[in-house]
Write a protein that holds these residues in place. Structure first.
Motif, mmCIF file in Angstrom:
data_model
loop_
_atom_site.group_PDB
_atom_site.id
_atom_site.type_symbol
_atom_site.label_atom_id
_atom_site.label_comp_id
_atom_site.label_asym_id
_atom_site.label_seq_id
_atom_site.Cartn_x
_atom_site.Cartn_y
_atom_site.Cartn_z
ATOM 1 N N TYR A 134 -10.205 -1.922 128.613
ATOM 2 C CA TYR A 134 -11.380 -1.059 128.631
ATOM 3 C C TYR A 134 -11.458 -0.198 129.887
ATOM 4 O O TYR A 134 -11.342 -0.698 130.997
ATOM 5 N N THR A 135 -11.701 1.082 129.679
ATOM 6 C CA THR A 135 -11.931 1.990 130.804
ATOM 7 C C THR A 135 -13.295 1.675 131.417
ATOM 8 O O THR A 135 -14.124 1.006 130.787
ATOM 9 N N SER B 58 -4.954 1.511 136.120
ATOM 10 C CA SER B 58 -3.961 2.150 135.250
ATOM 11 C C SER B 58 -2.948 2.869 136.138
ATOM 12 O O SER B 58 -3.131 2.971 137.352
ATOM 13 N N HIS C 120 -7.011 4.586 137.436
ATOM 14 C CA HIS C 120 -8.327 4.349 136.855
ATOM 15 C C HIS C 120 -8.567 2.859 136.648
ATOM 16 O O HIS C 120 -7.648 2.105 136.327
ATOM 17 N N ARG D 149 -9.552 -0.559 134.924
ATOM 18 C CA ARG D 149 -9.447 -1.106 133.569
ATOM 19 C C ARG D 149 -9.993 -2.528 133.582
ATOM 20 O O ARG D 149 -9.673 -3.311 134.476
#
Length: 111
Positions: free
Chosen positions: A18-19, A48, A52, A54
């Motif tokens: 999930y972002t 990521s 980003h 996660r």
């Protein structure tokens, strides 16, 4: 990537699927709330390749518990400490139960 590998990732509650935006949406929280949990070291998101954050399903479960406490008026830092202590207590109870079961099994075998 094979279909089996993809399926195993979906089954893995620790896979960072999930972002930050999606995780915040699922929790009904803000990205700032998730960052605060990270700063309090309750959860540490993986990154990521692009850098980003996660989050895994397991991390979202922990964050949801912290969110419950915060929604009841507990400060974020205190909520994080409570969740950590609850987790430690659960683990200690699990270890004690395993030890008790093993001890009982030895007594039964020795009788």
């Amino acid at each position: 990537m094979t279909a089996g590998n993809s399926q195993s990732r979906l089954d893995d509650e620790n896979y960072p699927a999930y972002t930050m935006g999606r995780a915040a949406e699922i929790l009904g929280a803000t990205p700032a709330f998730l960052r605060a949990l990270g700063e309090a070291r309750l959860i540490t998101p993986l990154r990521s390749e692009g850098g980003h954050r996660r989050y895994s399903r397991y991390q979202l479960k922990i964050a949801a518990r912290a969110r419950e406490l915060v929604d009841r008026g507990t400060p974020v830092e205190a909520a994080c400490r409570i969740v950590i202590l609850e987790d430690q207590l659960e683990e200690a109870q699990r270890v004690n139960e395993e030890h008790r079961t093993a001890t009982e099994s030895r007594r039964t075998a020795d009788a």
